[in-house]
Design a protein around this motif. Structure first.
Motif, PDB file in Angstrom:
ATOM      1  N   VAL A   1       5.587  -7.051  -3.626  1.00 28.71           N
ATOM      2  CA  VAL A   1       6.049  -6.171  -2.544  1.00 28.71           C
ATOM      3  C   VAL A   1       5.013  -5.162  -2.183  1.00 28.71           C
ATOM      4  O   VAL A   1       4.837  -4.882  -0.953  1.00 28.71           O
ATOM      5  CB  VAL A   1       7.574  -5.459  -2.926  1.00 28.71           C
ATOM      6  CG1 VAL A   1       7.940  -4.489  -1.772  1.00 28.71           C
ATOM      7  CG2 VAL A   1       8.319  -6.576  -3.242  1.00 28.71           C
ATOM      8  N   ALA A   2       4.594  -4.465  -3.192  1.00 27.67           N
ATOM      9  CA  ALA A   2       3.559  -3.409  -2.802  1.00 27.67           C
ATOM     10  C   ALA A   2       2.289  -3.945  -1.884  1.00 27.67           C
ATOM     11  O   ALA A   2       1.858  -3.468  -1.002  1.00 27.67           O
ATOM     12  CB  ALA A   2       3.084  -2.636  -4.001  1.00 27.67           C
ATOM     13  N   TRP A   3       1.833  -5.070  -2.092  1.00 28.82           N
ATOM     14  CA  TRP A   3       0.659  -5.651  -1.537  1.00 28.82           C
ATOM     15  C   TRP A   3       1.172  -6.143  -0.239  1.00 28.82           C
ATOM     16  O   TRP A   3       0.437  -6.240   0.696  1.00 28.82           O
ATOM     17  CB  TRP A   3       0.115  -7.017  -2.296  1.00 28.82           C
ATOM     18  CG  TRP A   3      -0.782  -6.119  -3.501  1.00 28.82           C
ATOM     19  CD1 TRP A   3      -0.725  -6.025  -4.716  1.00 28.82           C
ATOM     20  CD2 TRP A   3      -2.285  -5.791  -3.105  1.00 28.82           C
ATOM     21  NE1 TRP A   3      -1.621  -5.303  -5.473  1.00 28.82           N
ATOM     22  CE2 TRP A   3      -2.581  -5.343  -4.383  1.00 28.82           C
ATOM     23  CE3 TRP A   3      -3.249  -5.900  -2.213  1.00 28.82           C
ATOM     24  CZ2 TRP A   3      -3.912  -4.863  -4.463  1.00 28.82           C
ATOM     25  CZ3 TRP A   3      -4.430  -5.464  -2.418  1.00 28.82           C
ATOM     26  CH2 TRP A   3      -5.021  -5.030  -3.498  1.00 28.82           C
ATOM     27  N   THR A   4       2.294  -6.499  -0.199  1.00 23.74           N
ATOM     28  CA  THR A   4       2.949  -7.004   1.050  1.00 23.74           C
ATOM     29  C   THR A   4       2.950  -5.750   2.162  1.00 23.74           C
ATOM     30  O   THR A   4       2.422  -6.205   3.116  1.00 23.74           O
ATOM     31  CB  THR A   4       4.429  -7.585   1.175  1.00 23.74           C
ATOM     32  OG1 THR A   4       3.989  -8.946   0.092  1.00 23.74           O
ATOM     33  CG2 THR A   4       4.856  -7.862   2.461  1.00 23.74           C
ATOM     34  N   LEU A   5       3.395  -4.768   1.650  1.00 26.92           N
ATOM     35  CA  LEU A   5       3.299  -3.482   2.272  1.00 26.92           C
ATOM     36  C   LEU A   5       2.134  -3.019   2.915  1.00 26.92           C
ATOM     37  O   LEU A   5       1.815  -2.505   3.902  1.00 26.92           O
ATOM     38  CB  LEU A   5       4.229  -2.437   1.650  1.00 26.92           C
ATOM     39  CG  LEU A   5       5.658  -2.781   1.453  1.00 26.92           C
ATOM     40  CD1 LEU A   5       6.467  -1.570   0.907  1.00 26.92           C
ATOM     41  CD2 LEU A   5       6.574  -3.142   2.959  1.00 26.92           C
ATOM     42  N   LEU A   6       1.285  -3.133   1.854  1.00 26.11           N
ATOM     43  CA  LEU A   6      -0.172  -2.583   2.176  1.00 26.11           C
ATOM     44  C   LEU A   6      -0.695  -3.661   3.174  1.00 26.11           C
ATOM     45  O   LEU A   6      -1.483  -3.139   4.293  1.00 26.11           O
ATOM     46  CB  LEU A   6      -0.867  -2.889   1.003  1.00 26.11           C
ATOM     47  CG  LEU A   6      -2.589  -2.463   1.284  1.00 26.11           C
ATOM     48  CD1 LEU A   6      -2.647  -1.059   1.223  1.00 26.11           C
ATOM     49  CD2 LEU A   6      -3.437  -2.891  -0.331  1.00 26.11           C
ATOM     50  N   ALA A   7      -0.566  -4.875   3.128  1.00 26.62           N
ATOM     51  CA  ALA A   7      -1.174  -5.968   4.280  1.00 26.62           C
ATOM     52  C   ALA A   7      -0.617  -5.547   5.530  1.00 26.62           C
ATOM     53  O   ALA A   7      -1.171  -5.545   6.263  1.00 26.62           O
ATOM     54  CB  ALA A   7      -0.781  -7.620   3.644  1.00 26.62           C
ATOM     55  N   ILE A   8       0.826  -5.500   5.630  1.00 25.12           N
ATOM     56  CA  ILE A   8       1.493  -5.210   7.006  1.00 25.12           C
ATOM     57  C   ILE A   8       1.234  -3.802   7.388  1.00 25.12           C
ATOM     58  O   ILE A   8       0.859  -3.555   8.733  1.00 25.12           O
ATOM     59  CB  ILE A   8       2.931  -5.108   6.777  1.00 25.12           C
ATOM     60  CG1 ILE A   8       3.326  -6.747   6.352  1.00 25.12           C
ATOM     61  CG2 ILE A   8       3.826  -4.914   8.144  1.00 25.12           C
ATOM     62  CD1 ILE A   8       2.908  -7.900   7.708  1.00 25.12           C
ATOM     63  N   GLY A   9       0.815  -2.860   6.558  1.00 29.10           N
ATOM     64  CA  GLY A   9       0.809  -1.588   7.112  1.00 29.10           C
ATOM     65  C   GLY A   9      -0.760  -1.339   7.549  1.00 29.10           C
ATOM     66  O   GLY A   9      -0.775  -0.372   8.435  1.00 29.10           O
ATOM     67  N   LEU A  10      -1.767  -1.775   6.801  1.00 27.54           N
ATOM     68  CA  LEU A  10      -3.294  -1.419   6.844  1.00 27.54           C
ATOM     69  C   LEU A  10      -3.816  -2.773   7.283  1.00 27.54           C
ATOM     70  O   LEU A  10      -5.041  -2.484   7.896  1.00 27.54           O
ATOM     71  CB  LEU A  10      -3.664  -0.617   5.729  1.00 27.54           C
ATOM     72  CG  LEU A  10      -3.062   0.650   5.186  1.00 27.54           C
ATOM     73  CD1 LEU A  10      -3.924   1.123   4.106  1.00 27.54           C
ATOM     74  CD2 LEU A  10      -3.092   1.524   6.382  1.00 27.54           C
ATOM     75  N   GLY A  11      -3.164  -3.714   7.529  1.00 28.66           N
ATOM     76  CA  GLY A  11      -4.017  -4.973   7.615  1.00 28.66           C
ATOM     77  C   GLY A  11      -3.824  -5.686   8.855  1.00 28.66           C
ATOM     78  O   GLY A  11      -4.142  -6.580   9.293  1.00 28.66           O
ATOM     79  N   THR A  12      -2.571  -4.948   9.608  1.00 30.23           N
ATOM     80  CA  THR A  12      -2.248  -5.405  11.159  1.00 30.23           C
ATOM     81  C   THR A  12      -2.188  -4.402  12.111  1.00 30.23           C
ATOM     82  O   THR A  12      -2.675  -3.235  11.661  1.00 30.23           O
ATOM     83  CB  THR A  12      -0.766  -5.860  10.931  1.00 30.23           C
ATOM     84  OG1 THR A  12       0.042  -4.828  10.615  1.00 30.23           O
ATOM     85  CG2 THR A  12      -0.759  -7.017   9.830  1.00 30.23           C
ATOM     86  N   GLN A  13      -1.869  -4.659  13.194  1.00 31.04           N
ATOM     87  CA  GLN A  13      -1.940  -3.378  14.392  1.00 31.04           C
ATOM     88  C   GLN A  13      -0.713  -2.379  14.398  1.00 31.04           C
ATOM     89  O   GLN A  13      -0.547  -1.764  15.031  1.00 31.04           O
ATOM     90  CB  GLN A  13      -1.737  -4.376  15.695  1.00 31.04           C
ATOM     91  CG  GLN A  13      -3.283  -4.979  16.251  1.00 31.04           C
ATOM     92  CD  GLN A  13      -3.669  -6.023  15.231  1.00 31.04           C
ATOM     93  OE1 GLN A  13      -2.726  -6.923  15.063  1.00 31.04           O
ATOM     94  NE2 GLN A  13      -4.978  -6.281  15.240  1.00 31.04           N
TER      95      GLN A  13
END
Length: 354
Positions: free
Chosen positions: A75-87
């Motif tokens: 979950v933590a890595w998913t939120l990181l990916a969505i929060g900082l790896g997308t627009q």
């Protein structure tokens, strides 16, 4: 009748409303600030509101993913990916006046409410779901397609949720009434502006259903979803894994992606004007996070470490390109293959506006 109709639906304004009023109250107490609603105080308050919606949206999304049983690290890595790896950050921090962060928040919270109701929690969660669905449509009407995410969220429990929905007849009627009341805000505004209960503000615009630009929307240099947010390629891997492990969720995700991509790419200006990356998909990130988290949850050992490294690199690239966009190294509307190659990983004054 002699003026200009505000073509945009009112949901974004409703979401901004409380923050605007806070800023305007501050402006009225500042003798140096203009009283026209356009002072720096209103702008700051709306910007703070966007940050609040970002954090609450991510918190709601975390609740959804934990409710699906995913491990905390996934979950933590998913939120990181969505929060900082997308627009998502772009439309929270730099363009908070656009609709996308508000849709992200509303859809994240909608999924959480539906999940809580479906798992046997209080039927009042049904009321929250209906209110949020009405708000989602008021923000961006095509996002009514979020109902297609129910099999992705609930899997085989979708039928059970519908049976529970029907069994609470009084709450169901209240939910329908609340949903209709929220949607009725828009006809009221149309009537106030034009004297008509319905007004189509997108004159000369529309969908080209027979010629969608799906490949350009997904992979093109101008606005390609996976080019400008490569971390979302993991969503495709997660969907493929879902098809093997959970056929209902996997097929639901394929259907969700295909239909929403088709609708997005059929709009007459498929790249949606200026902006960073494929902004219509920002609204759908809460749903895309489910197969992403599922994929990360299944990884162990070197595969997990390699994927985490990929996410970290995608976040670094995204944040750098977000800076490039902000200082006009990336063109706000007309990127293509040659321009992308010219400025890739470039910085300095020589590249600004080049």
């Amino acid at each position: 009748p002699t003026g200009t109709l505000n073509k945009y639906y009112c949901g974004t304004a409703i979401m901004m409303g409380p923050w605007f009023l806070i800023g305007h109250d501050i402006a009225l107490s500042d003798p140096k600030a203009p009283r026209d609603g356009l002072s720096v105080h209103e702008m700051r308050a709306i910007s703070i509101g966007a940050w609040v919606y970002l954090l609450l949206g991510l918190a709601a999304l975390r609740g959804v993913l934990r409710g699906l049983g995913f491990r905390e690290v996934a979950v933590a890595w998913t939120l990181l990916a969505i929060g900082l790896g997308t627009q998502l950050l772009q439309y929270s921090a730099l363009q908070p006046g656009w609709s996308h962060i508000h849709s992200f928040f509303a859809i994240s919270l909608f999924l959480l409410c539906v999940q809580r109701f479906a798992t046997g929690k209080s039927p009042w969660w049904m009321l929250g779901s209906s209110a949020l669905l009405g708000l989602i449509i008021l923000i961006r009407p095509v996002n009514a397609l979020v109902v297609l995410a129910l099999p992705v969220l609930l899997g085989a429990g979708t039928v059970g949720m519908l049976k529970r929905l029907i069994s609470h007849r009084l709450m169901l009627m209240l939910s329908i009434a609340l949903f209709a009341a929220i949607l009725f805000i828009q006809p009221l505004l149309w009537h106030a502006q034009t004297g008509q209960w319905y007004a189509y503000g997108y004159s000369g615009e529309g969908f080209h259903w027979s010629s969608p630009e799906m490949l350009k929307v997904l992979f093109g240099f101008r606005r390609g979803l996976f080019l400008w947010a490569p971390v979302l390629l993991l969503v495709l891997l997660g969907t493929a894994l879902l098809l093997k492990r959970d056929r209902v969720r996997g097929l639901g995700m394929v259907l969700y992606l295909v239909i929403n991509t088709y609708v997005i790419s059929a709009w007459w200006i498929w790249y949606y004007g200026s902006g960073f990356g494929s902004r219509p998909f920002v609204d759908h990130y809460p749903v895309l996070a489910i197969p992403l988290a599922f994929f990360l949850n299944e990884l162990h050992g070197w595969r997990r470490r390699a994927t985490q490294g990929f996410i970290a690199m995608c976040c670094a690239l995204l944040l750098f390109q977000m800076w490039q966009f902000h200082v006009h190294i990336l063109h706000h509307e007309s990127m293509d293959r040659a321009k992308y190659a010219h400025v890739f990983l470039r910085w300095g004054d020589a590249y600004k506006g080049s």
